[in-house]
Enzyme design. Structure first.
Site, short mmCIF file in Angstrom:
data_model
loop_
_atom_site.label_atom_id
_atom_site.label_comp_id
_atom_site.label_asym_id
_atom_site.label_seq_id
_atom_site.Cartn_x
_atom_site.Cartn_y
_atom_site.Cartn_z
N ASP A 1 0.87 -1.18 0.00
CA ASP A 1 0.00 0.00 0.00
C ASP A 1 0.91 1.23 0.00
O ASP A 1 1.68 1.43 0.96
CB ASP A 1 -0.89 -0.03 1.26
CG ASP A 1 -1.88 1.14 1.30
OD1 ASP A 1 -1.71 2.11 0.53
OD2 ASP A 1 -2.80 1.09 2.14
N LEU A 2 0.86 2.01 -1.07
CA LEU A 2 1.75 3.17 -1.16
C LEU A 2 1.34 4.25 -0.15
O LEU A 2 0.17 4.39 0.19
CB LEU A 2 1.71 3.73 -2.58
CG LEU A 2 2.31 2.77 -3.63
CD1 LEU A 2 1.98 3.24 -5.05
CD2 LEU A 2 3.82 2.64 -3.45
N TYR B 1 -1.58 9.93 -3.89
CA TYR B 1 -1.70 11.08 -4.81
C TYR B 1 -0.70 12.18 -4.40
O TYR B 1 -0.12 12.85 -5.26
CB TYR B 1 -3.12 11.67 -4.80
CG TYR B 1 -4.20 10.80 -5.41
CD1 TYR B 1 -3.94 9.52 -5.86
CD2 TYR B 1 -5.51 11.28 -5.53
CE1 TYR B 1 -4.95 8.74 -6.40
CE2 TYR B 1 -6.52 10.51 -6.08
CZ TYR B 1 -6.24 9.22 -6.51
OH TYR B 1 -7.24 8.46 -7.05
N ARG C 1 -0.26 15.47 7.88
CA ARG C 1 -0.89 14.59 8.89
C ARG C 1 -0.39 14.91 10.29
O ARG C 1 -1.14 14.88 11.26
CB ARG C 1 -0.66 13.12 8.54
CG ARG C 1 -1.41 12.72 7.28
CD ARG C 1 -1.40 11.24 6.99
NE ARG C 1 -1.70 11.03 5.57
CZ ARG C 1 -1.97 9.86 5.01
NH1 ARG C 1 -1.97 8.78 5.75
NH2 ARG C 1 -2.22 9.78 3.72
N ASP D 1 -3.52 2.13 -5.48
CA ASP D 1 -2.20 2.12 -4.82
C ASP D 1 -1.95 0.88 -3.98
O ASP D 1 -1.05 0.88 -3.16
CB ASP D 1 -2.02 3.40 -3.98
CG ASP D 1 -2.69 3.32 -2.64
OD1 ASP D 1 -3.75 2.66 -2.53
OD2 ASP D 1 -2.16 3.92 -1.68
N GLU D 2 -2.75 -0.16 -4.20
CA GLU D 2 -2.52 -1.40 -3.45
C GLU D 2 -2.34 -2.56 -4.42
O GLU D 2 -3.01 -2.62 -5.45
CB GLU D 2 -3.70 -1.70 -2.52
CG GLU D 2 -3.85 -0.69 -1.41
CD GLU D 2 -5.04 -0.99 -0.52
OE1 GLU D 2 -5.23 -2.16 -0.15
OE2 GLU D 2 -5.79 -0.05 -0.21
#
Ligand code: TTP
Ligand code: MG
Length: 469
Positions: free
Chosen positions: A50-51, A55, A87, A142-143
């Protein structure tokens, strides 16, 4: 602009692990281990990638100055993702732009409605993984899942001493230094393969991401996000009940969607523990036998579903949503705009579409999001050929009247109307020409520019691998 492809459900942006009670699961997935008919290798090693802030990473690669600042990717009024700098300052995925700006006034916003660059990077990632081992399955943009069982077996045969190495990265619920590789050597080797692949993704594409290493897809997906960003975690069989127990609500189990969760709740089943303890027969009465068994298995962390090689999408589509569209002029202009980018993508793909579909969403106060309506028609050969040959403007001008005809079949334009979405879609993509030109096959979709010979090798490996599932 919102785009969607067949691999992505049009309402949900991710469609693997589909809601167990609303879709028929594949044969292998439907049955529990005891009643499974398809042989599944006893010791599978499955990776899930998982990146990180996908985006946002793509935008930071395009403009490295964005790396140092809190960055949010905006679609309409929502921050669909943000980098990890943002974040740390309290911005979260799917926050409204207003809330995000309130939390972090210095937040830099980049529009993320055009998915072209994200899509390209997404396929590069899958293609890179496939060059190491063809058993790769995409999940959203992205996975990726990867079944590395065979790679592991080859390494196992060559490994003499396990005392010399340990697990790569974290081990769920253990200090990893304490776990010997001789304990579950296949998973230990899987953790090293995951580490090497993450390194390759970083050096070749500049992307970081997380990986999960486990014995099935469900567990690999669940464990991969344990440490974020840019880390990896292995789940040992003895910790399966811990990770399942930690989930709490059934809704957190991949494969239990909104509808299933509602039906489970009606039976008084809210937590994963409730589902684990519920007698199978009670579930069978509500869901039927295969789904009941599947749900029970998922709650226990059992998942026999194979990693299925992802082919090229079965259709290509593009859509846009808006507050209100109420004139045929606007509809025609928007459709033309959508067709232009879709025709361009279709040309790059190389296959010839046989069917065109127009979807609209009419505004209704009662059912705001789920009132889509579609009409489709065949695409005359001469238009299909124009798309393939790159005469894009001509193709768009000839497709537009077809699209408007479909529109008039759904909307009485002599009365007021209110649309909130238009989607254009090419399906029934013909690969016949591809056999001659080498374009348009599954593998050429991933490896444009590589020789057909190489593509065929990868594909036949892919089919070979599929045969044991
Ligand atoms: P995710 O993998 O959920 O998020 P992410 O990669 O941005 O962040 P993380 O580091 O937590 O994995 O989603 C992948 C991309 O999909 C994300 O970058 C933006 C897009 N996306 C949507 O378009 N709509 C959505 O509702 C979500 C959650 C993501
Ligand atoms: Mg991600």
């Amino acid at each position: 602009m919102e785009n969607s492809e067949d691999e992505e459900d049009e309402n949900e942006w991710r469609n693997s692990f589909v809601d167990s009670s609303t879709h028929s699961p594949p044969a292998a997935a439907a049955s529990g281990p005891s009643i499974s008919k398809t042989p599944v290798p006893a010791h599978r090693v499955i990776l899930h990638f998982d990146l990180d802030c996908f985006y946002a990473q793509v935008e930071m690669i395009r403009n490295p100055a964005l790396r140092e600042v809190p960055l949010g990717i905006q679609q309409k009024y929502i921050i669909v993702t943000c980098n990890y700098v943002a974040r740390e300052r309290g911005v979260n995925k799917l926050m409204s732009v207003t809330d995000a700006k309130e939390k972090c006034p210095e937040l830099v916003l980049v529009k993320g409605e055009d998915l072209t660059h994200y899509r390209e990077m997404s396929y590069k990632m899958t293609e890179l993984l496939m060059s190491y081992c063809p058993l790769v399955e995409r999940l959203g943009f992205d996975e990726n899942f990867m079944d590395v069982t065979e790679m592991v077996e080859q390494r196992l045969a060559q490994t003499v001493k396990f005392e010399d190495f340990s697990y790569k990265g974290h081990v769920y619920n253990h200090p990893s230094a304490d776990v010997k590789a001789s304990k579950y050597p296949r998973l230990a080797l899987g953790s090293h393969i995951a580490g090497e692949l993450r390194e390759a993704v970083h050096s070749k594409l500049g992307l970081t991401g997380c990986a999960g290493i486990a014995t099935n897809k469900l567990l690999a997906k669940l464990v991969s996000g344990t440490f974020k960003p840019n880390q990896q975690t292995t789940l040992l069989p003895e910790n399966i009940s811990d990770i399942m127990g930690c989930l709490g609500s059934v809704r957190k189990v991949p494969g239990v969607g909104h509808q299933t969760a509602k039906r489970l709740q009606a039976l008084g089943l809210v937590s994963v523990k409730d589902l684990q303890l519920c007698p199978l027969n009670d579930l069978v009465k509500e869901f039927g036998s295969p789904t009941a068994q599947r749900l029970k298995n998922l709650a226990l962390g059992v998942d026999d579903s194979p990693v299925t090689c992802t082919g090229a999408p079965q259709s290509l589509s593009d859509e846009d949503s808006f507050k209100k569209m109420s004139s045929t002029k606007e509809v025609s202009e928007k459709t033309q705009q959508l067709l232009s980018s879709l025709v361009e993508r279709m040309h790059k793909d190389g296959r010839q579409p046989q069917t065109f579909r127009l979807t609209i969403r009419k505004y209704t106060t009662t059912n705001k999001w789920f009132s889509r309506e579609s009409r489709q028609c065949p695409i005359p050969n001469h238009i299909g050929q124009k798309i393939c040959s790159g005469s894009s403007d001509d193709a768009v001008m000839q497709l537009l009247p077809l699209a408007m005809k479909l529109f008039y079949r759904m909307v009485d334009y002599s009365a007021p109307f209110h649309l909130t979405l238009i989607n254009v879609c090419f399906s029934n993509l013909q690969t016949r020409a591809a056999a001659v030109t080498g374009k348009g096959s599954i593998t050429s979709f991933f490896s444009r520019g590589t020789s057909p010979k190489k593509s065929q090798t990868v594909l036949s490996q892919c089919q070979h691998h599929k045969s044991y599932t």
